[in-house]
Enzyme design. Structure first.
Site, PDB file in Angstrom:
ATOM      1  N   ASP A  44       0.808  -1.216   0.000  1.00  0.00           N
ATOM      2  CA  ASP A  44       0.000   0.000   0.000  1.00  0.00           C
ATOM      3  C   ASP A  44       0.844   1.270   0.000  1.00  0.00           C
ATOM      4  O   ASP A  44       0.582   2.205   0.754  1.00  0.00           O
ATOM      5  CB  ASP A  44      -0.937   0.015   1.216  1.00  0.00           C
ATOM      6  N   CYS A  82      -4.455  -5.254  -3.419  1.00  0.00           N
ATOM      7  CA  CYS A  82      -3.422  -6.280  -3.258  1.00  0.00           C
ATOM      8  C   CYS A  82      -3.684  -7.586  -3.991  1.00  0.00           C
ATOM      9  O   CYS A  82      -2.824  -8.070  -4.741  1.00  0.00           O
ATOM     10  CB  CYS A  82      -3.195  -6.543  -1.775  1.00  0.00           C
TER      11      CYS A  82
END
Length: 629
Positions: A44, A82
């Site tokens: 992230d 992700c």
């Protein structure tokens, strides 16, 4: 189409035979003639690092690595979240080609398909992963010797080359907001993007994000120290990259440059400069466009292993390096409990985005995202009318397509798609996007539920390669039916809604939600069309027809909520169709009669055999509708 499919299968069989020969040859090579390869990844985070000229960042160890590595100016993660991003990496394929771009989608893979860790393993490499997997596959067997929190190159046999991954989660979205935390970065000095409101909550979240990057930087340094302590730094190629854009809202989950742009450093020691990227220069910057789909083919190429034929990425280094690409691509599908479909591409300066659900706002309620204080205050200020145009935009319906100039508008808030001076560029990038969807056989032009219904017992990829999947027609119809400026004629829609292809029928029905006029809402012939569509054999078409009927005037509007409530029942339709139905029901919740609201609230959240990774999404949506006024 049949001849094309036969050619694809034949090429694949030839490639498998060739790969077997190559791998047999590699096994005979001396281990010390091959490089070790180390991937260090962080979660992230985009290029908010000192080595990417971010003055607010404090990342000395990564910056030091950059001083002896090649940095890539524009690397995209392909997916802005992700699981589909890692799916792209581990397969070397666009997740859209596998039907795996939806979050936690758990798709099957073709039996003959091998993921890159297994290719390395078969070539004699020791493969370790510490320790994130998070792939969108039902039962993957990636090929790791060790995938655990203890996984390390130190588990290999003597003189055995290794491929090792270390992944750090300290910069993850959840770490931006966790408390207690004493800020190190000064919130007053945070540079806010134009789309975020300037509030103490937003500044604190950005400051904490940068604090986490500093913590992550130290962890990267520790792995590099271990490599040097083991005497391996002169025989190991090192990659460092983030797994998608920052965990701040409108970066993560969105295929803007802010959600896809990641740092990528590649360090090649002197011993292996022969396999380094073209024009490799320690401390240098490459303008070559690269993406996650290229990572596995590149690592294999640098080890002297020919990438498998199914891999769609282009190696940018090593023995099998290919030509640079004029565009790189991004995609968004379902994000947790919220359904959307977006495609994007960039030439390095401009970003083109195609929205297939322009009637829906950019940011809808995703439970996990709404735990971040920035999201909460941003939405509250929108509801209170306290935001400017750039800040308000992301809570509103979308245009059909967008074009952003990263040079003049790095925050991507000004859509220049309608400007005459950009007309040629817009056409070229739109065409590149359509060509890419056709070439890669993008399964995302079917709904997620329809991908699985149509695939049956096959892997979605196998179905996607078959003549039964008419991707050329789907691209044509999906683009036309979601074009707000030039909607298709009613005659054309009448033709498409009767198509034998369920995806064509779906987009034809949904097209009414994208039309700029309201005249159709009183049209008896359209009501008759929708009435038939609400009986379609595809549940996805029925959801679309009921959603459009909610916009009609007359008795059809009264029937639509009950159709949607029926489709929201997991006992009848599994998990994916109810997610789609509930995405519509919560939009019209305040208009539903009390008895229907109670019926929906009482629906089961999941079935006993629900896939674990998607089983919570219906429950989240039911919880959300109960919170609505």
């Amino acid at each position: 189409m049949c001849r094309r499919y036969t050619r694809i299968v034949t090429r694949t069989m030839i490639a498998i035979a060739a790969a077997s020969f190559i791998l047999g040859t590699i096994h005979t090579a001396r281990a010390d003639d091959r490089p070790n390869i180390l991937w260090i990844t962080s979660e992230d985070n985009g290029p908010e690092l000192g080595c990417y000229n971010d003055a607010y960042a404090d990342t000395p160890r990564i910056d030091a690595l950059a001083s002896r590595s090649l940095r890539y100016k524009r690397c995209w993660s392909n997916a802005p979240v992700c699981a589909p991003a890692r799916t792209t990496i581990v397969s070397g394929m666009y997740a859209t080609s596998l039907g795996a771009h939806h979050m936690r989608s758990a798709v099957g893979l073709p039996d003959a398909m091998r993921l890159y860790p297994l290719v390395f393993r078969d070539a004699g490499y020791y493969t370790s992963n510490n320790n994130k997997t998070d792939y969108n596959f039902a039962n993957p067997e990636p090929g790791w010797h060790d995938s655990s929190r203890q996984a390390h190159w130190r588990g290999r046999a003597e003189n055995q080359p290794f491929f090792a991954v270390f992944n750090f989660t300290v910069s993850h979205e959840s770490k931006i907001r966790n408390k207690p935390h004493t800020l190190v970065h000064d919130p007053a000095k945070a540079k806010l993007p134009a789309y975020h409101p300037d509030t103490p909550e937003v500044r604190r979240d950005w400051a904490q994000y940068y604090d986490r990057l500093t913590e992550m930087d130290a962890m990267v340094g520790k792995v590099l120290d271990d490599l040097k302590a083991d005497g391996l730094d002169d025989s190991t190629i090192v990659f460092y990259y983030g797994d998608h854009g920052s965990g701040m809202p409108r970066s993560k989950r969105w295929p803007f440059d802010s959600g896809l742009h990641v740092p990528l450093l590649v360090h090649v020691p002197e011993k292996f400069r022969s396999v380094a990227p073209e024009n490799y220069l320690p401390g240098g910057m490459s303008d070559r466009l690269v993406a996650f789909v290229d990572l596995a083919p590149t690592a294999l190429s640098m080890a002297g292993i020919q990438p498998p034929e199914n891999m769609q990425g282009v190696p940018f280094a090593g023995q099998f390096a290919g030509e640079a690409k004029p565009f790189i691509f991004g995609y968004r599908g379902r994000m947790d409990e919220r359904i959307d479909e977006v495609r994007s591409c960039t030439d390095g300066r401009f970003v083109y985005m195609k929205h297939f659900y322009p009637d829906r706002p950019y940011l809808k309620h995703v439970e996990f995202m709404f735990q971040t204080p920035t999201t909460q205050v941003w939405k509250r200020m929108f509801d209170e009318g306290k935001l400017n145009d750039a800040q308000s935009k992301f809570w509103q319906p979308k245009p059909s397509e967008e074009l952003f100039d990263l040079e003049s508008d790095p925050d991507e808030t000004v859509n220049v798609a309608g400007r005459p001076e950009h007309a040629d560029r817009l056409r070229r990038m739109r065409q590149a996007m359509q060509d890419w969807s056709i070439e890669t056989r993008d399964l995302g032009l079917l709904t997620e539920a329809e991908i699985h219904r149509r695939s049956g017992d096959q892997a979605p990829r196998t179905f996607g390669l078959s003549p039964d999947y008419d991707i050329e027609q789907l691209v044509q119809v999906a683009y036309a039916c979601t074009d707000r400026e030039n909607p298709p004629s009613l005659g054309k829609l009448n033709q498409w809604v009767r198509s034998s292809e369920s995806g064509v029928r779906y987009w034809a029905v949904r097209s009414f939600l994208c039309r700029p006029d309201d005249a159709w809402k009183n049209d008896a012939s359209i009501a008759k069309m929708l009435e038939a569509a609400m009986l379609d054999d595809s549940p996805s078409v029925r959801v679309a027809a009921a959603e459009v009927a909610m916009q009609m005037d007359g008795p059809l509007r009264q029937r639509a909520p009950a159709v949607l409530a029926n489709l929201a029942d997991v006992d009848n339709y599994g998990q994916l169709v109810p997610v789609a139905a509930l995405n519509v029901l919560d939009k019209y919740w305040s208009e539903l009669p009390d008895d229907l609201q109670k019926r929906v609230e009482a629906l089961p959240e999941k079935t006993k055999d629900a896939p674990q990774r998607v089983s919570g999404y219906v429950g989240r949506l039911l919880k959300h509708v109960q919170s609505l006024p």
